[in-house]
Design a protein around this motif. Structure first.
Motif, mmCIF file in Angstrom:
data_model
loop_
_atom_site.group_PDB
_atom_site.id
_atom_site.type_symbol
_atom_site.label_atom_id
_atom_site.label_comp_id
_atom_site.label_asym_id
_atom_site.label_seq_id
_atom_site.Cartn_x
_atom_site.Cartn_y
_atom_site.Cartn_z
ATOM 1 N N MET A 186 0.805 -1.183 0.119
ATOM 2 C CA MET A 186 -0.149 0.148 0.153
ATOM 3 C C MET A 186 0.902 1.211 -0.012
ATOM 4 N N GLY A 238 -1.591 -5.994 -6.759
ATOM 5 C CA GLY A 238 -2.003 -7.235 -7.424
ATOM 6 C C GLY A 238 -3.394 -6.823 -8.359
ATOM 7 N N ASN A 249 0.833 -15.858 -3.436
ATOM 8 C CA ASN A 249 1.371 -14.336 -3.428
ATOM 9 C C ASN A 249 2.089 -14.297 -2.286
ATOM 10 N N TYR A 279 -7.056 -16.316 -5.793
ATOM 11 C CA TYR A 279 -6.818 -16.038 -7.368
ATOM 12 C C TYR A 279 -7.427 -17.364 -8.089
ATOM 13 N N ARG A 336 9.101 -8.859 -5.947
ATOM 14 C CA ARG A 336 7.727 -9.443 -6.242
ATOM 15 C C ARG A 336 7.333 -8.338 -7.542
HETATM 16 C C1 LMR Z 1 -1.630 -7.756 -3.597
HETATM 17 O O1 LMR Z 1 -0.845 -8.500 -2.979
HETATM 18 O O2 LMR Z 1 -1.167 -6.706 -4.318
HETATM 19 C C2 LMR Z 1 -2.989 -7.631 -3.610
HETATM 20 O O3 LMR Z 1 -3.489 -8.585 -2.751
HETATM 21 C C3 LMR Z 1 -3.899 -6.423 -3.267
HETATM 22 C C4 LMR Z 1 -3.421 -6.313 -1.874
HETATM 23 O O4 LMR Z 1 -4.667 -6.002 -0.988
HETATM 24 O O5 LMR Z 1 -2.502 -6.129 -1.288
#
Ligand code: LMR
Length: 398
Positions: A14, A34, A183, A214, A374
Protein backbone atom coordinates in the motif's frame (compact mmCIF):
# COMPACT_ATOMS: atom_id res chain seq x y z
CA UNK A 1 -6.14 11.73 22.71
CA UNK A 2 -4.07 10.22 19.93
CA UNK A 3 -0.63 11.50 20.85
CA UNK A 4 0.44 8.12 22.16
CA UNK A 5 0.14 6.42 18.79
CA UNK A 6 3.44 4.97 17.66
CA UNK A 7 4.49 5.28 14.03
CA UNK A 8 2.11 3.16 11.99
CA UNK A 9 3.57 2.78 8.51
CA UNK A 10 1.46 1.04 5.89
CA UNK A 11 2.64 -2.27 4.51
CA UNK A 12 5.00 -2.03 1.51
CA UNK A 13 2.27 -2.86 -1.04
CA UNK A 14 0.00 0.00 0.00
CA UNK A 15 2.92 2.34 0.68
CA UNK A 16 4.29 1.93 -2.83
CA UNK A 17 0.79 2.02 -4.32
CA UNK A 18 0.29 5.42 -2.70
CA UNK A 19 3.70 6.56 -3.97
CA UNK A 20 2.76 5.37 -7.44
CA UNK A 21 -0.54 7.27 -7.37
CA UNK A 22 1.28 10.41 -6.26
CA UNK A 23 3.90 10.12 -9.03
CA UNK A 24 2.94 12.58 -11.83
CA UNK A 25 5.02 10.83 -14.52
CA UNK A 26 2.94 9.53 -17.45
CA UNK A 27 5.51 6.78 -18.06
CA UNK A 28 5.21 5.18 -14.61
CA UNK A 29 4.28 1.52 -14.53
CA UNK A 30 2.59 -0.18 -11.59
CA UNK A 31 3.87 -3.71 -11.02
CA UNK A 32 3.29 -3.34 -7.28
CA UNK A 33 -0.31 -4.09 -6.52
CA UNK A 34 -2.14 -7.25 -7.56
CA UNK A 35 -4.47 -5.88 -10.18
CA UNK A 36 -4.94 -7.49 -13.61
CA UNK A 37 -4.81 -5.09 -16.51
CA UNK A 38 -5.63 -6.10 -20.09
CA UNK A 39 -3.56 -5.92 -23.26
CA UNK A 40 -4.13 -2.14 -23.32
CA UNK A 41 -3.17 -1.65 -19.71
CA UNK A 42 -6.75 -1.12 -18.51
CA UNK A 43 -8.54 -2.77 -15.60
CA UNK A 44 -11.12 -4.74 -17.58
CA UNK A 45 -14.87 -4.46 -17.21
CA UNK A 46 -15.76 -8.08 -17.86
CA UNK A 47 -18.54 -8.69 -20.39
CA UNK A 48 -20.57 -10.93 -18.09
CA UNK A 49 -20.17 -8.46 -15.24
CA UNK A 50 -21.45 -5.60 -17.39
CA UNK A 51 -24.50 -7.61 -18.48
CA UNK A 52 -25.24 -8.73 -14.93
CA UNK A 53 -24.90 -5.17 -13.69
CA UNK A 54 -27.36 -3.93 -16.32
CA UNK A 55 -29.84 -6.64 -15.39
CA UNK A 56 -29.49 -5.86 -11.73
CA UNK A 57 -30.10 -2.16 -12.22
CA UNK A 58 -33.09 -2.81 -14.53
CA UNK A 59 -34.73 -4.85 -11.78
CA UNK A 60 -34.82 -1.68 -9.70
CA UNK A 61 -34.83 -3.61 -6.44
CA UNK A 62 -34.81 -1.72 -3.16
CA UNK A 63 -31.50 -1.70 -1.32
CA UNK A 64 -32.58 -3.21 1.92
CA UNK A 65 -30.25 -5.01 4.35
CA UNK A 66 -28.67 -8.15 3.02
CA UNK A 67 -28.59 -11.25 5.26
CA UNK A 68 -25.50 -11.25 7.48
CA UNK A 69 -24.24 -14.38 5.77
CA UNK A 70 -25.26 -13.24 2.26
CA UNK A 71 -28.01 -14.75 0.11
CA UNK A 72 -28.40 -18.50 -0.30
CA UNK A 73 -27.81 -18.52 -4.08
CA UNK A 74 -24.57 -16.57 -3.55
CA UNK A 75 -23.38 -18.93 -0.82
CA UNK A 76 -24.33 -22.03 -2.80
CA UNK A 77 -22.49 -20.70 -5.84
CA UNK A 78 -19.37 -20.02 -3.76
CA UNK A 79 -19.45 -23.55 -2.38
CA UNK A 80 -19.91 -25.08 -5.84
CA UNK A 81 -16.92 -23.07 -7.10
CA UNK A 82 -14.79 -24.30 -4.23
CA UNK A 83 -15.84 -27.91 -3.97
CA UNK A 84 -17.18 -28.60 -7.48
CA UNK A 85 -20.87 -28.90 -8.40
CA UNK A 86 -22.36 -32.03 -6.88
CA UNK A 87 -19.42 -32.69 -4.54
CA UNK A 88 -20.43 -34.98 -1.65
CA UNK A 89 -19.56 -32.35 0.95
CA UNK A 90 -22.29 -30.06 -0.40
CA UNK A 91 -25.01 -32.42 0.83
CA UNK A 92 -23.36 -33.18 4.17
CA UNK A 93 -24.58 -29.95 5.73
CA UNK A 94 -21.29 -29.30 7.51
CA UNK A 95 -20.20 -26.31 5.48
CA UNK A 96 -21.11 -22.70 6.27
CA UNK A 97 -20.35 -19.82 3.90
CA UNK A 98 -20.62 -16.14 4.78
CA UNK A 99 -20.29 -13.31 2.29
CA UNK A 100 -17.35 -11.16 3.32
CA UNK A 101 -15.68 -7.83 2.59
CA UNK A 102 -13.30 -9.15 -0.03
CA UNK A 103 -10.85 -11.94 0.66
CA UNK A 104 -9.27 -9.85 3.41
CA UNK A 105 -12.60 -9.64 5.22
CA UNK A 106 -12.95 -13.42 4.99
CA UNK A 107 -9.51 -13.88 6.52
CA UNK A 108 -10.32 -11.34 9.21
CA UNK A 109 -13.64 -12.89 10.22
CA UNK A 110 -12.02 -16.34 10.23
CA UNK A 111 -9.12 -15.01 12.31
CA UNK A 112 -11.53 -13.40 14.79
CA UNK A 113 -13.51 -16.62 15.18
CA UNK A 114 -10.35 -18.63 15.82
CA UNK A 115 -8.95 -15.96 18.16
CA UNK A 116 -12.07 -16.12 20.33
CA UNK A 117 -11.89 -19.90 20.49
CA UNK A 118 -8.12 -20.45 20.64
CA UNK A 119 -6.44 -17.19 21.72
CA UNK A 120 -3.18 -18.94 22.53
CA UNK A 121 -2.80 -20.70 19.20
CA UNK A 122 0.15 -19.92 16.97
CA UNK A 123 -0.52 -18.94 13.36
CA UNK A 124 2.01 -20.05 10.76
CA UNK A 125 2.23 -18.25 7.42
CA UNK A 126 4.53 -19.06 4.55
CA UNK A 127 7.91 -17.36 4.24
CA UNK A 128 7.32 -15.20 2.33
CA UNK A 129 3.59 -14.54 2.33
CA UNK A 130 1.16 -11.81 1.36
CA UNK A 131 2.20 -8.79 3.44
CA UNK A 132 -1.21 -8.52 5.06
CA UNK A 133 -1.38 -12.10 6.37
CA UNK A 134 1.01 -11.45 9.21
CA UNK A 135 -0.54 -8.07 10.04
CA UNK A 136 -4.06 -9.42 10.01
CA UNK A 137 -3.45 -12.43 12.24
CA UNK A 138 -1.25 -10.38 14.58
CA UNK A 139 -4.01 -7.81 14.88
CA UNK A 140 -6.45 -10.60 15.72
CA UNK A 141 -4.22 -11.34 18.72
CA UNK A 142 -2.15 -14.29 17.53
CA UNK A 143 1.54 -14.95 17.64
CA UNK A 144 2.52 -15.36 14.00
CA UNK A 145 5.49 -17.43 12.87
CA UNK A 146 6.56 -18.33 9.37
CA UNK A 147 7.17 -21.71 7.84
CA UNK A 148 9.84 -22.25 5.18
CA UNK A 149 8.26 -22.16 1.76
CA UNK A 150 10.20 -20.61 -1.08
CA UNK A 151 13.49 -21.76 -2.54
CA UNK A 152 15.36 -18.85 -4.07
CA UNK A 153 17.61 -21.38 -5.79
CA UNK A 154 14.87 -23.10 -7.78
CA UNK A 155 12.27 -20.32 -7.83
CA UNK A 156 9.80 -22.98 -6.65
CA UNK A 157 8.30 -24.13 -3.36
CA UNK A 158 10.51 -26.10 -0.97
CA UNK A 159 7.97 -28.64 0.21
CA UNK A 160 10.40 -30.86 2.19
CA UNK A 161 11.46 -27.86 4.32
CA UNK A 162 7.84 -26.76 4.78
CA UNK A 163 6.77 -30.24 5.79
CA UNK A 164 9.61 -30.68 8.28
CA UNK A 165 8.65 -27.40 9.94
CA UNK A 166 4.91 -28.09 10.06
CA UNK A 167 5.49 -31.53 11.52
CA UNK A 168 6.98 -29.90 14.61
CA UNK A 169 4.36 -27.18 15.09
CA UNK A 170 2.34 -27.51 18.30
CA UNK A 171 -1.03 -29.23 17.91
CA UNK A 172 -3.79 -26.71 17.35
CA UNK A 173 -1.61 -24.28 15.40
CA UNK A 174 -3.33 -22.54 12.52
CA UNK A 175 -1.58 -22.86 9.17
CA UNK A 176 -2.37 -20.35 6.42
CA UNK A 177 -2.04 -22.03 3.02
CA UNK A 178 -2.26 -20.44 -0.43
CA UNK A 179 -4.49 -22.82 -2.40
CA UNK A 180 -3.12 -21.58 -5.73
CA UNK A 181 -1.13 -18.75 -7.31
CA UNK A 182 1.02 -18.16 -4.24
CA UNK A 183 1.26 -14.49 -3.34
CA UNK A 184 3.99 -13.16 -3.53
CA UNK A 185 6.14 -15.82 -5.22
CA UNK A 186 3.89 -17.51 -7.80
CA UNK A 187 5.41 -20.82 -6.63
CA UNK A 188 2.75 -23.43 -5.89
CA UNK A 189 2.94 -26.89 -4.33
CA UNK A 190 2.42 -29.74 -6.78
CA UNK A 191 -0.76 -31.76 -6.46
CA UNK A 192 1.28 -34.69 -5.10
CA UNK A 193 2.69 -32.42 -2.43
CA UNK A 194 -0.84 -31.36 -1.48
CA UNK A 195 -1.82 -35.04 -1.33
CA UNK A 196 1.00 -35.53 1.14
CA UNK A 197 0.25 -32.38 3.13
CA UNK A 198 -3.51 -32.88 3.65
CA UNK A 199 -3.25 -36.03 5.84
CA UNK A 200 -0.23 -34.57 7.63
CA UNK A 201 -2.31 -31.59 8.76
CA UNK A 202 -4.90 -33.97 10.26
CA UNK A 203 -2.30 -36.24 11.87
CA UNK A 204 -0.56 -33.30 13.54
CA UNK A 205 -3.83 -31.65 14.65
CA UNK A 206 -3.11 -28.47 12.66
CA UNK A 207 -5.89 -26.13 11.55
CA UNK A 208 -5.81 -25.41 7.79
CA UNK A 209 -6.88 -21.93 6.72
CA UNK A 210 -6.77 -21.76 2.94
CA UNK A 211 -6.56 -18.47 1.10
CA UNK A 212 -7.85 -18.73 -2.48
CA UNK A 213 -7.76 -15.19 -3.82
CA UNK A 214 -6.76 -16.11 -7.38
CA UNK A 215 -8.98 -19.06 -8.30
CA UNK A 216 -8.94 -19.35 -12.09
CA UNK A 217 -5.63 -17.57 -12.64
CA UNK A 218 -3.39 -20.62 -12.26
CA UNK A 219 -4.49 -23.71 -14.17
CA UNK A 220 -8.27 -23.16 -14.24
CA UNK A 221 -11.20 -22.86 -11.84
CA UNK A 222 -11.37 -26.56 -10.97
CA UNK A 223 -7.65 -27.29 -11.00
CA UNK A 224 -6.92 -24.30 -8.76
CA UNK A 225 -9.47 -25.49 -6.19
CA UNK A 226 -8.00 -29.00 -6.06
CA UNK A 227 -6.26 -28.42 -2.69
CA UNK A 228 -9.56 -27.24 -1.18
CA UNK A 229 -11.25 -30.37 -2.55
CA UNK A 230 -8.56 -32.64 -1.11
CA UNK A 231 -9.20 -31.13 2.33
CA UNK A 232 -12.95 -31.58 1.83
CA UNK A 233 -12.49 -35.25 0.93
CA UNK A 234 -10.24 -35.81 3.94
CA UNK A 235 -13.08 -35.09 6.38
CA UNK A 236 -11.04 -32.46 8.27
CA UNK A 237 -12.35 -29.19 9.64
CA UNK A 238 -10.89 -26.16 7.90
CA UNK A 239 -11.54 -22.62 6.71
CA UNK A 240 -11.32 -21.04 3.27
CA UNK A 241 -11.15 -17.37 2.30
CA UNK A 242 -12.36 -16.68 -1.26
CA UNK A 243 -11.95 -13.45 -3.15
CA UNK A 244 -13.77 -12.35 -6.28
CA UNK A 245 -11.82 -9.12 -6.67
CA UNK A 246 -9.47 -10.48 -9.30
CA UNK A 247 -11.57 -13.17 -11.00
CA UNK A 248 -14.45 -10.73 -11.63
CA UNK A 249 -12.26 -7.64 -11.89
CA UNK A 250 -14.39 -6.11 -9.13
CA UNK A 251 -11.64 -4.91 -6.80
CA UNK A 252 -13.47 -1.94 -5.33
CA UNK A 253 -16.68 -3.87 -4.76
CA UNK A 254 -15.01 -6.02 -2.09
CA UNK A 255 -16.74 -9.32 -2.80
CA UNK A 256 -15.44 -12.35 -0.97
CA UNK A 257 -16.60 -15.23 1.17
CA UNK A 258 -15.52 -17.15 4.24
CA UNK A 259 -16.29 -20.85 4.11
CA UNK A 260 -16.02 -22.92 7.27
CA UNK A 261 -16.05 -26.69 7.09
CA UNK A 262 -17.09 -28.22 10.41
CA UNK A 263 -17.08 -31.78 11.65
CA UNK A 264 -20.85 -32.29 11.44
CA UNK A 265 -24.11 -30.35 10.97
CA UNK A 266 -24.43 -29.41 14.61
CA UNK A 267 -20.89 -27.98 14.76
CA UNK A 268 -21.61 -26.15 11.50
CA UNK A 269 -24.76 -24.56 12.96
CA UNK A 270 -22.81 -23.47 16.05
CA UNK A 271 -19.90 -21.90 14.19
CA UNK A 272 -22.22 -20.22 11.70
CA UNK A 273 -24.21 -18.59 14.51
CA UNK A 274 -20.96 -17.57 16.21
CA UNK A 275 -19.60 -16.06 12.99
CA UNK A 276 -22.82 -14.13 12.39
CA UNK A 277 -22.67 -12.65 15.87
CA UNK A 278 -19.10 -11.51 15.30
CA UNK A 279 -20.02 -9.94 11.97
CA UNK A 280 -23.05 -8.23 13.47
CA UNK A 281 -20.83 -6.55 16.04
CA UNK A 282 -18.22 -5.70 13.41
CA UNK A 283 -19.85 -4.36 10.23
CA UNK A 284 -23.39 -5.66 10.71
CA UNK A 285 -24.25 -6.76 7.15
CA UNK A 286 -22.37 -7.23 3.92
CA UNK A 287 -22.88 -5.01 0.89
CA UNK A 288 -25.39 -5.72 -1.87
CA UNK A 289 -24.18 -4.53 -5.24
CA UNK A 290 -20.96 -6.44 -5.94
CA UNK A 291 -22.23 -9.70 -4.49
CA UNK A 292 -25.47 -9.43 -6.47
CA UNK A 293 -23.41 -9.13 -9.67
CA UNK A 294 -21.25 -12.13 -8.80
CA UNK A 295 -24.38 -14.10 -7.91
CA UNK A 296 -26.06 -13.31 -11.25
CA UNK A 297 -22.97 -14.32 -13.23
CA UNK A 298 -22.42 -17.54 -11.31
CA UNK A 299 -26.04 -18.66 -11.49
CA UNK A 300 -26.86 -17.78 -15.13
CA UNK A 301 -25.45 -20.52 -17.41
CA UNK A 302 -24.73 -18.19 -20.33
CA UNK A 303 -23.10 -15.45 -18.29
CA UNK A 304 -21.19 -18.04 -16.34
CA UNK A 305 -19.81 -19.61 -19.53
CA UNK A 306 -18.80 -16.21 -20.86
CA UNK A 307 -17.15 -15.30 -17.55
CA UNK A 308 -15.17 -18.55 -17.65
CA UNK A 309 -14.04 -17.73 -21.19
CA UNK A 310 -12.89 -14.28 -20.20
CA UNK A 311 -11.14 -15.61 -17.11
CA UNK A 312 -9.32 -18.11 -19.35
CA UNK A 313 -8.31 -15.24 -21.64
CA UNK A 314 -6.82 -13.37 -18.67
CA UNK A 315 -5.00 -16.50 -17.53
CA UNK A 316 -3.62 -17.19 -21.01
CA UNK A 317 -2.51 -13.60 -21.47
CA UNK A 318 -0.54 -13.68 -18.21
CA UNK A 319 1.01 -16.97 -19.24
CA UNK A 320 2.11 -15.53 -22.58
CA UNK A 321 3.73 -12.56 -20.83
CA UNK A 322 5.46 -14.91 -18.40
CA UNK A 323 6.94 -16.87 -21.28
CA UNK A 324 8.23 -13.84 -23.11
CA UNK A 325 9.74 -12.30 -19.99
CA UNK A 326 11.30 -15.53 -18.80
CA UNK A 327 12.81 -16.44 -22.17
CA UNK A 328 14.25 -13.02 -22.80
CA UNK A 329 15.67 -12.46 -19.30
CA UNK A 330 16.97 -16.01 -19.03
CA UNK A 331 18.88 -15.56 -22.28
CA UNK A 332 20.41 -12.30 -21.07
CA UNK A 333 21.22 -13.47 -17.53
CA UNK A 334 21.32 -17.27 -17.42
CA UNK A 335 22.82 -17.18 -13.91
CA UNK A 336 19.80 -15.44 -12.34
CA UNK A 337 17.16 -18.17 -12.74
CA UNK A 338 14.63 -15.96 -14.51
CA UNK A 339 13.19 -19.03 -16.26
CA UNK A 340 11.23 -19.73 -13.04
CA UNK A 341 8.90 -16.86 -14.03
CA UNK A 342 7.51 -19.19 -16.70
CA UNK A 343 6.67 -21.94 -14.23
CA UNK A 344 5.29 -19.66 -11.52
CA UNK A 345 1.53 -19.20 -11.50
CA UNK A 346 -1.00 -16.44 -11.08
CA UNK A 347 -0.50 -12.71 -10.92
CA UNK A 348 2.88 -12.53 -9.19
CA UNK A 349 6.45 -13.62 -9.60
CA UNK A 350 9.44 -13.45 -7.38
CA UNK A 351 12.04 -12.19 -9.81
CA UNK A 352 15.00 -12.59 -7.47
CA UNK A 353 15.73 -8.84 -7.76
CA UNK A 354 17.41 -7.46 -4.64
CA UNK A 355 15.89 -4.51 -2.74
CA UNK A 356 18.55 -2.25 -4.28
CA UNK A 357 17.71 -3.49 -7.79
CA UNK A 358 13.97 -3.04 -7.19
CA UNK A 359 14.62 0.51 -5.97
CA UNK A 360 16.65 1.30 -9.09
CA UNK A 361 13.88 -0.17 -11.21
CA UNK A 362 11.53 2.40 -9.71
CA UNK A 363 13.90 5.37 -9.52
CA UNK A 364 15.64 4.97 -12.85
CA UNK A 365 13.02 3.24 -15.01
CA UNK A 366 9.71 4.20 -13.37
CA UNK A 367 8.78 0.55 -12.97
CA UNK A 368 7.30 0.13 -9.51
CA UNK A 369 7.96 -3.28 -7.95
CA UNK A 370 8.11 -4.46 -4.35
CA UNK A 371 11.53 -4.41 -2.74
CA UNK A 372 11.24 -8.13 -2.19
CA UNK A 373 11.50 -8.45 -5.97
CA UNK A 374 7.80 -9.33 -6.38
CA UNK A 375 6.32 -8.08 -9.62
CA UNK A 376 2.72 -8.21 -10.80
CA UNK A 377 3.04 -10.02 -14.12
CA UNK A 378 -0.69 -9.43 -14.67
CA UNK A 379 0.12 -5.76 -15.36
CA UNK A 380 2.64 -6.56 -18.10
CA UNK A 381 1.36 -6.33 -21.67
CA UNK A 382 2.74 -6.31 -25.20
CA UNK A 383 3.09 -2.50 -25.11
CA UNK A 384 5.18 -2.34 -21.94
CA UNK A 385 6.91 -5.72 -21.85
CA UNK A 386 10.04 -4.58 -23.68
CA UNK A 387 10.41 -1.68 -21.29
CA UNK A 388 10.02 -4.00 -18.30
CA UNK A 389 12.55 -6.50 -19.68
CA UNK A 390 15.05 -3.79 -20.59
CA UNK A 391 14.65 -2.15 -17.18
CA UNK A 392 15.23 -5.43 -15.33
CA UNK A 393 18.17 -6.16 -17.63
CA UNK A 394 19.68 -2.74 -16.89
CA UNK A 395 19.42 -3.03 -13.10
CA UNK A 396 20.78 -6.57 -13.12
CA UNK A 397 23.79 -5.43 -15.17
CA UNK A 398 24.40 -2.90 -12.39
C1 LMR B 1 -1.62 -7.68 -3.59
O1 LMR B 1 -1.00 -8.54 -2.96
O2 LMR B 1 -1.07 -6.79 -4.23
C2 LMR B 1 -3.11 -7.73 -3.61
O3 LMR B 1 -3.57 -8.81 -2.88
C3 LMR B 1 -3.71 -6.45 -3.20
C4 LMR B 1 -3.57 -6.19 -1.73
O4 LMR B 1 -4.59 -5.92 -1.10
O5 LMR B 1 -2.47 -6.25 -1.20
Amino acid sequence: LFAGIQDAPLDPIMRLFEAFNADPSPKKLNLVVGVYTDADGKVPRLRAVQTAEKRWIEKGLPKTYRPIEGTKPFRDAVQALLFGAGAPILSQNRTATLQSIGGTGALKTGADILAKLYPDATVAVSNPSWENHKALFTQAGFTVVDYPYFSAETGGADYPAMKAYLRDLPKGSIVVLHACCHNPTGADLTIDEWRDLVPLMAERGLVPFLDIAYQGFGNGLDADAEPVRLFAESGQEFLVASSFSKSFSLYGERVGALTIVAENPSARAKVEAFAKRLVRASYSNPHTHGAAIVEIVLTDPELRADWERELAEMRDRIRAMRERMADSLQQRHPERGFDAIKVQKGMFSYTGLSPAEATRLREEHEVYALETGRICVAAVNSHNIDHVIDAIDAVVKG
